[in-house]
Each structure stands twice: as C-alpha cells, then as structure tokens.
Design a protein around this motif. Structure first.
Motif, mmCIF file in Angstrom:
data_model
loop_
_atom_site.group_PDB
_atom_site.id
_atom_site.type_symbol
_atom_site.label_atom_id
_atom_site.label_comp_id
_atom_site.label_asym_id
_atom_site.label_seq_id
_atom_site.Cartn_x
_atom_site.Cartn_y
_atom_site.Cartn_z
ATOM 1 N N GLY A 61 76.516 -13.316 41.790
ATOM 2 C CA GLY A 61 75.877 -13.837 42.987
ATOM 3 C C GLY A 61 74.806 -14.868 42.646
ATOM 4 O O GLY A 61 74.496 -15.741 43.453
ATOM 5 N N ASP A 75 79.301 -15.939 49.448
ATOM 6 C CA ASP A 75 78.438 -15.241 50.408
ATOM 7 C C ASP A 75 77.991 -16.154 51.547
ATOM 8 O O ASP A 75 78.023 -15.772 52.715
ATOM 9 C CB ASP A 75 77.196 -14.661 49.696
ATOM 10 N N GLN A 118 88.101 -12.734 50.399
ATOM 11 C CA GLN A 118 89.367 -12.343 49.749
ATOM 12 C C GLN A 118 90.286 -11.623 50.753
ATOM 13 O O GLN A 118 91.461 -11.937 50.868
ATOM 14 C CB GLN A 118 89.078 -11.434 48.552
ATOM 15 N N GLY A 140 80.231 -10.123 39.273
ATOM 16 C CA GLY A 140 80.842 -9.652 40.526
ATOM 17 C C GLY A 140 82.081 -10.428 40.947
ATOM 18 O O GLY A 140 83.072 -9.846 41.394
HETATM 19 O O1 KG4 Z 1 77.346 -9.495 39.469
HETATM 20 P P1 KG4 Z 1 77.114 -9.077 40.878
HETATM 21 O O2 KG4 Z 1 77.571 -7.702 41.305
HETATM 22 O O3 KG4 Z 1 75.603 -9.173 41.253
HETATM 23 C C1 KG4 Z 1 74.801 -10.205 40.818
HETATM 24 O O4 KG4 Z 1 74.769 -11.247 41.508
HETATM 25 O O5 KG4 Z 1 74.169 -10.025 39.725
HETATM 26 O O6 KG4 Z 1 77.815 -10.171 41.815
HETATM 27 C C2 KG4 Z 1 77.758 -10.127 43.225
HETATM 28 C C3 KG4 Z 1 78.588 -11.277 43.777
HETATM 29 C C4 KG4 Z 1 78.440 -11.469 45.270
HETATM 30 O O7 KG4 Z 1 78.163 -12.828 45.523
HETATM 31 C C5 KG4 Z 1 79.805 -11.070 45.822
HETATM 32 O O8 KG4 Z 1 80.159 -11.754 47.008
HETATM 33 C C6 KG4 Z 1 80.721 -11.426 44.676
HETATM 34 O O9 KG4 Z 1 79.978 -11.061 43.522
HETATM 35 N N1 KG4 Z 1 81.999 -10.703 44.710
HETATM 36 C C7 KG4 Z 1 83.193 -11.315 44.899
HETATM 37 C C8 KG4 Z 1 84.178 -10.280 44.932
HETATM 38 N N2 KG4 Z 1 83.534 -9.088 44.753
HETATM 39 C C9 KG4 Z 1 82.205 -9.366 44.607
HETATM 40 N N3 KG4 Z 1 83.509 -12.605 45.033
HETATM 41 C C10 KG4 Z 1 84.798 -12.915 45.213
HETATM 42 N N4 KG4 Z 1 85.793 -11.995 45.283
HETATM 43 C C11 KG4 Z 1 85.537 -10.677 45.136
HETATM 44 N N5 KG4 Z 1 86.512 -9.782 45.206
#
Ligand code: KG4
Ligand code: ZN
Length: 332
Positions: free
Chosen positions: A135, A165, A182, A270
């Motif tokens: 994110g 997001d 997705q 993520g």
């Molecule tokens: O690494 P993370 O859990 O948290 C940090 O930002 O450190 O990443 C969260 C991000 C969010 O922007 C969320 O929308 C994205 O990962 N995310 C995805 C999916 N699952 C989570 N983006 C695209 N497709 C997914 N299936």
C-alpha cells in the motif's frame, strides 16, 4: 538460531519466532483493518491505540511453547511506517531486549518483505529480482545473495497498492481497494461486457521507476464522463485499472530481470496477492525464470519475514540506540 520478530508499522501487530531465517515456529497477527473500513482507509490514531492494547497479548501468544531462554535475538521493524504504530513495537522490543539481555536487531519493513519467499519450501535462486508492492511502496531490488541487496528503482508518487485503493474509492468500492478491484474485474470478465475503457500505462520507459498518480487522474476524468455508472461500467473500469497496473509492474520487473540476468523473480507485499499479476508473470516467464510469490498468509504483514531478514542481516544495536524512523529510506 531462533529470532523473535516484532512488527507494528501499519495496522497489524505481529509476533513470530523463526529459526535460521527459514522455519516459522510461531506466527501471530492481530489486525485493526476492520476498524478502518468505515473510514475508507487507515486512521493512524485508531491503529496505534489498538496496538497498545494488543501488543502484550500478541507477544504472549507468539511466545507460546517457548521461554526467553530459547530466544537468541529480537528483531523489530523500526520503519518505514506510522510513528504511533512503530513506537508500540519498538518500545516493546527494547523492553524485552533489556530485561531478557538479548541482542536487538533493527529491521527495515519494506526490504524485509522479500524474505517471505525464503520461508517457503522452494526458495528463490540468485541472482534474483525482487518487486515489493504494498500500500505504501513499489520498489525493485536485485539480490545477489540473501545478504547482498541493491535498490534499482521505485515509485515517484503513488504506490501500486495506493493506486488500487484510490481508484477503487473513486468507483465507490470499499477499502482495501485491491481485492475489491480484483473481484469486480473477475465478474466483468465473466459477463464479457460490451463496455471498454482505455487507461494509460504510466512510465513504460527505460527507467526502473514507477508513477501511478496519472492513472488515478485518468480514472477520475473517465469516470466523471461515464453515465450512467452501472455495475457493468464499474466492472469495465476495475478490469482496465487492474490491467494497467499489472502491465506496468510486470514490464518493469522483466526489464530489471533481463538487465541482471536473473534466475528468479520475487514478488512480495499486499499487491502480490493479486491473481492477475501472478497470471501475467507466469505467462511471460514460461518457466525460464522461477517465480516466487509467497502464499497469501505471507503476502500480508506479519513478523515472520522481519525475523527471517534479521537472520541474514544480523547487526544488533544497543537498545538505547534503537528508535522508530517513520520515513526510513528503502534504497540500499
Ligand atoms: O503489504 P500490505 O498488506 O500493507 C502495506 O501497505 O504495508 O499491502 C496492502 C495493499 C493495499 O493497498 C491493498 O489494496 C493491496 O495491498 N492488496 C491488493 C490485493 N490484496 C491486497 N491489491 C491488488 N490485488 C489484491 N488481491
Ligand atoms: Zn508491508
């Protein structure tokens, strides 16, 4: 060597014991994600207050079956992240390091993400190109070994997860936007709609940097012009947003892999959970380069890869010198 990892950089509070950077002995993650849904994003104050409440129970559960004598070192995320959140983990780790008389290893959360792949049964081969997509970050690295990492490029503005997001929010989809885009895109593909939207693939140039803020602006403009905003149109947007973001991520990562003649590609963070991203990488690599995307449990934030990273970068500091650094650089 058993390392106790502690992670609290965002809205998760996590504790894990990992042996020799490879074997997960315990893994506990407490999240306040549900509390942020109604606000459409993470509220730092809410996250930090929750973390103060859960840090001790999370540590107790993460230490279950072990005593302080079993632990050789403590690893803690010191940045980048939210200051209030980071402080909870850092202060807990410093207290434990002092009272248990253990070495304390400060860890960079973004760089540590790529070590999730080394916790899987089939670890990457070197040299490897590593894409960290979360994110807050979109970063490319080359790894010559577990200990030798060089930063190649990163986002100049929004991160890929942020792009998911923010555009999801424009379409009226809930937070976090990535999984929602997705889902909507999958549904759209199934009904094979007549509506098509065209969005830019920003910065598809020679550099290994990324830029996603233009995509957000393009979505805003196109969405305003789309009337009526039906479920089918929302699906068409979601589909094209996902295609644009994954096209950029795959193209840049392959460019880096070619430049460094790599044997493996590692994707973590993520956004690595995105199914279309995996599909595109798999199709392009055709088995020539091995692809390493951690299982969903290891894509999300946890302390497992914090402890794994610390095993390979075992540089302890006195607890007195360890501090939270919210804007810690991810360039190495
Ligand atoms: O690494 P993370 O859990 O948290 C940090 O930002 O450190 O990443 C969260 C991000 C969010 O922007 C969320 O929308 C994205 O990962 N995310 C995805 C999916 N699952 C989570 N983006 C695209 N497709 C997914 N299936
Ligand atoms: Zn993360």
């Amino acid at each position: 060597m058993k390392i106790l990892g502690i992670e609290s950089s965002c809205d998760e509070t996590a504790v894990s014991i990992v042996e020799n950077g490879k074997i997960i002995l315990t893994n506990v993650v407490a999240s306040s994600a549900d509390m942020h849904i109604k606000y459409g994003g993470i509220v730092p104050e809410v996250a930090a207050r929750k973390q103060v409440e859960v840090i001790v129970p999370t540590l107790t559960e993460g230490m279950q079956g072990f005593t302080p004598d079993d632990i050789d070192a403590i690893a803690v995320t010191v940045g980048p992240g939210l200051i209030g959140s980071l402080l909870v983990g850092v202060e807990a780790a410093k207290t434990l390091a002092f009272t248990w008389k253990k070495p304390l290893i400060p860890v960079n959360h973004v760089i540590a993400h790529m070590y999730a792949s080394f916790l899987e049964h089939n670890p990457p081969h070197f040299p490897a190109v590593s894409l960290v997509v979360s994110g807050g970050h979109t970063e490319l690295y080359v790894m010559e070994s577990e200990k030798d990492i060089t930063w190649l490029g990163g986002t100049l503005d929004d991160a890929a997860g942020e792009a998911f997001d923010k555009t999801a929010r424009l379409l009226g989809l809930p937070y976090p936007g990535g999984p929602e885009i997705q889902k909507a895109a999958e549904k759209y593909a199934v009904v094979s709609s007549r509506v098509t939207i065209k969005l830019p693939r920003p910065m598809m140039d020679e550099s290994l940097n990324f830029s996603f803020s233009g995509l957000k602006t393009a979505v805003l403009r196109e969405w305003k012009n789309s009337q009526p905003q039906t479920e089918e149109i929302t699906g068409a947007f979601a589909h094209e947003i996902q295609e644009a973001i994954t096209d950029v991520l795959v193209t840049k990562t392959l460019k880096a892999a070619k430049q460094h003649n790599t044997k493996s590609i590692i994707v973590s963070g993520g956004v690595a959970a995105n199914k279309r991203l995996k599909e595109k990488f798999t199709a392009k690599l055709e088995g020539k380069i091995s692809l390493h995307i951690p299982s969903p449990k290891l894509c999300v934030d946890s302390a497992t890869y914090i402890a794994a990273y610390a095993f390979y970068h075992n540089k302890p500091k006195s607890w007195k010198e360890v501090t939270a650094v919210p804007n810690l650089s991810v360039e190495v």
